[in-house]
Scaffold this motif. Structure first.
Motif, PDB file in Angstrom:
ATOM      1  N   HIS A  25      -6.680  -2.384   3.949  1.00  0.00           N
ATOM      2  CA  HIS A  25      -5.476  -2.227   4.763  1.00  0.00           C
ATOM      3  C   HIS A  25      -5.559  -3.072   6.024  1.00  0.00           C
ATOM      4  O   HIS A  25      -5.639  -2.582   7.151  1.00  0.00           O
ATOM      5  CB  HIS A  25      -5.279  -0.755   5.121  1.00  0.00           C
ATOM      6  CG  HIS A  25      -4.811   0.086   3.969  1.00  0.00           C
ATOM      7  ND1 HIS A  25      -5.388   0.047   2.725  1.00  0.00           N
ATOM      8  CD2 HIS A  25      -3.792   0.978   3.882  1.00  0.00           C
ATOM      9  CE1 HIS A  25      -4.772   0.893   1.920  1.00  0.00           C
ATOM     10  NE2 HIS A  25      -3.791   1.464   2.588  1.00  0.00           N
ATOM     11  N   HIS A  34       0.856  -1.186   0.000  1.00  0.00           N
ATOM     12  CA  HIS A  34       0.000   0.000   0.000  1.00  0.00           C
ATOM     13  C   HIS A  34       0.897   1.243   0.000  1.00  0.00           C
ATOM     14  O   HIS A  34       1.567   1.533   0.996  1.00  0.00           O
ATOM     15  CB  HIS A  34      -0.908   0.003   1.224  1.00  0.00           C
ATOM     16  CG  HIS A  34      -1.768  -1.214   1.347  1.00  0.00           C
ATOM     17  ND1 HIS A  34      -2.713  -1.543   0.399  1.00  0.00           N
ATOM     18  CD2 HIS A  34      -1.827  -2.185   2.296  1.00  0.00           C
ATOM     19  CE1 HIS A  34      -3.322  -2.670   0.758  1.00  0.00           C
ATOM     20  NE2 HIS A  34      -2.797  -3.076   1.899  1.00  0.00           N
ATOM     21  N   ASP A  84       0.200   4.356   0.084  1.00  0.00           N
ATOM     22  CA  ASP A  84      -0.187   5.517   0.884  1.00  0.00           C
ATOM     23  C   ASP A  84       0.375   5.484   2.303  1.00  0.00           C
ATOM     24  O   ASP A  84       0.777   6.510   2.841  1.00  0.00           O
ATOM     25  CB  ASP A  84      -1.709   5.683   0.926  1.00  0.00           C
ATOM     26  CG  ASP A  84      -2.428   4.428   1.390  1.00  0.00           C
ATOM     27  OD1 ASP A  84      -1.758   3.380   1.566  1.00  0.00           O
ATOM     28  OD2 ASP A  84      -3.664   4.481   1.581  1.00  0.00           O
ATOM     29  N   ASP A  85       0.423   4.293   2.912  1.00  0.00           N
ATOM     30  CA  ASP A  85       0.937   4.227   4.289  1.00  0.00           C
ATOM     31  C   ASP A  85       2.071   3.207   4.442  1.00  0.00           C
ATOM     32  O   ASP A  85       2.504   2.905   5.548  1.00  0.00           O
ATOM     33  CB  ASP A  85      -0.187   3.912   5.268  1.00  0.00           C
ATOM     34  CG  ASP A  85      -0.847   2.562   5.015  1.00  0.00           C
ATOM     35  OD1 ASP A  85      -0.437   1.866   4.047  1.00  0.00           O
ATOM     36  OD2 ASP A  85      -1.770   2.204   5.757  1.00  0.00           O
ATOM     37  N   ARG A 100      -7.070  -3.259  -1.809  1.00  0.00           N
ATOM     38  CA  ARG A 100      -7.127  -1.951  -1.162  1.00  0.00           C
ATOM     39  C   ARG A 100      -7.519  -2.021   0.308  1.00  0.00           C
ATOM     40  O   ARG A 100      -7.679  -0.988   0.964  1.00  0.00           O
ATOM     41  CB  ARG A 100      -8.105  -1.049  -1.919  1.00  0.00           C
ATOM     42  CG  ARG A 100      -7.653  -0.726  -3.345  1.00  0.00           C
ATOM     43  CD  ARG A 100      -8.595   0.248  -4.028  1.00  0.00           C
ATOM     44  NE  ARG A 100      -8.158   0.558  -5.388  1.00  0.00           N
ATOM     45  CZ  ARG A 100      -8.792   1.374  -6.210  1.00  0.00           C
ATOM     46  NH1 ARG A 100      -9.912   1.975  -5.813  1.00  0.00           N
ATOM     47  NH2 ARG A 100      -8.325   1.598  -7.426  1.00  0.00           N
TER      48      ARG A 100
END
Length: 221
Positions: free
Chosen positions: A130, A95, A97-98, A128
């Motif tokens: 998390h 992922h 984003d993080d 997607r």
């Protein structure tokens, strides 16, 4: 299509590796890792020409090779040693984003196009989320295979902190490197010595290299 979890019980009385299994699990518990540089030039070129992604092809090819090696498909069911017909690849999705990961798995299928579409579907549905393991339930015949695409390592050794319930290989790939038109990728295979020796891992790695040299034969329909 039902998930293939077919397994054959291993008869310890007649199993040729019985004494070695006992030795390497009870007297001297041992595992080992072998690292090589895999030539991926032919497969990388073929995939680009046919507009396929590399990661599902990598998962498929290794999983297909494992169907040829019974030593690497040994697990336990209710304390009974068994040999599975196939292993299904369990891999991580990153992922961005993080910077976390999620563990997914895709059912092995002998057809690359079928497996490829199943992989895309799994990533679309679960990729997607998390959470550590969004796709449930987890089958008993999943094996760990992944990649660290940011690092061109020379050694990778996973460290389990609980007793092993299976004796499947752990396979890890690294960053692609190009030199004079040749593309290589580090590949690590870790296995419990109870089920395989250096000879078996060498044969496994040799066949993995063979299939990456011959993508049309192994990926073409």
């Amino acid at each position: 299509m039902p998930l293939n979890t077919t397994a054959t019980p291993i008869d310890l009385a007649t199993w040729s590796r019985r004494d070695y299994f006992y030795y390497f699990t009870k007297m001297m518990p041992t595992g080992f890792t072998v690292n090589v540089d895999l030539d991926i030039t032919a497969t990388k070129t073929w995939l680009r020409e046919h507009d396929y992604k590399f990661n599902p092809a990598y998962l498929f090819l290794v999983s297909k090779v494992l169907t040829k090696f019974p030593e690497f498909r040994i697990g336990r069911e209710n304390e009974q040693l068994v040999r599975y017909d196939v292993l299904h690849p369990s891999y991580s999705i990153f992922h961005a984003d993080d910077h976390t990961i999620s563990n997914l798995w895709t059912a092995y299928d002998p057809s690359f196009t079928t497996f490829y579409q199943n992989y895309l579907d799994d990533v679309k549905i679960y990729g997607r989320q998390h959470t550590p393991a969004p796709k449930q339930p987890q089958s008993a015949n999943l094996y760990m295979i992944g990649s660290i695409p940011w690092t061109n390592f020379t050694s990778y050794v996973p460290l389990p902190f609980t007793p092993l319930q299976t004796f499947f290989p752990v396979i890890q790939a690294g960053k692609f490197t190009e030199h004079n038109g040749k593309w290589t990728m580090p590949l690590s295979v870790t296995i419990h010595h109870a089920v395989a020796d250096g000879y078996h891992v060498s044969q496994l790695l040799a066949m993995i290299q063979t299939v990456f040299n011959e993508p049309e034969a192994w990926l073409g329909e």
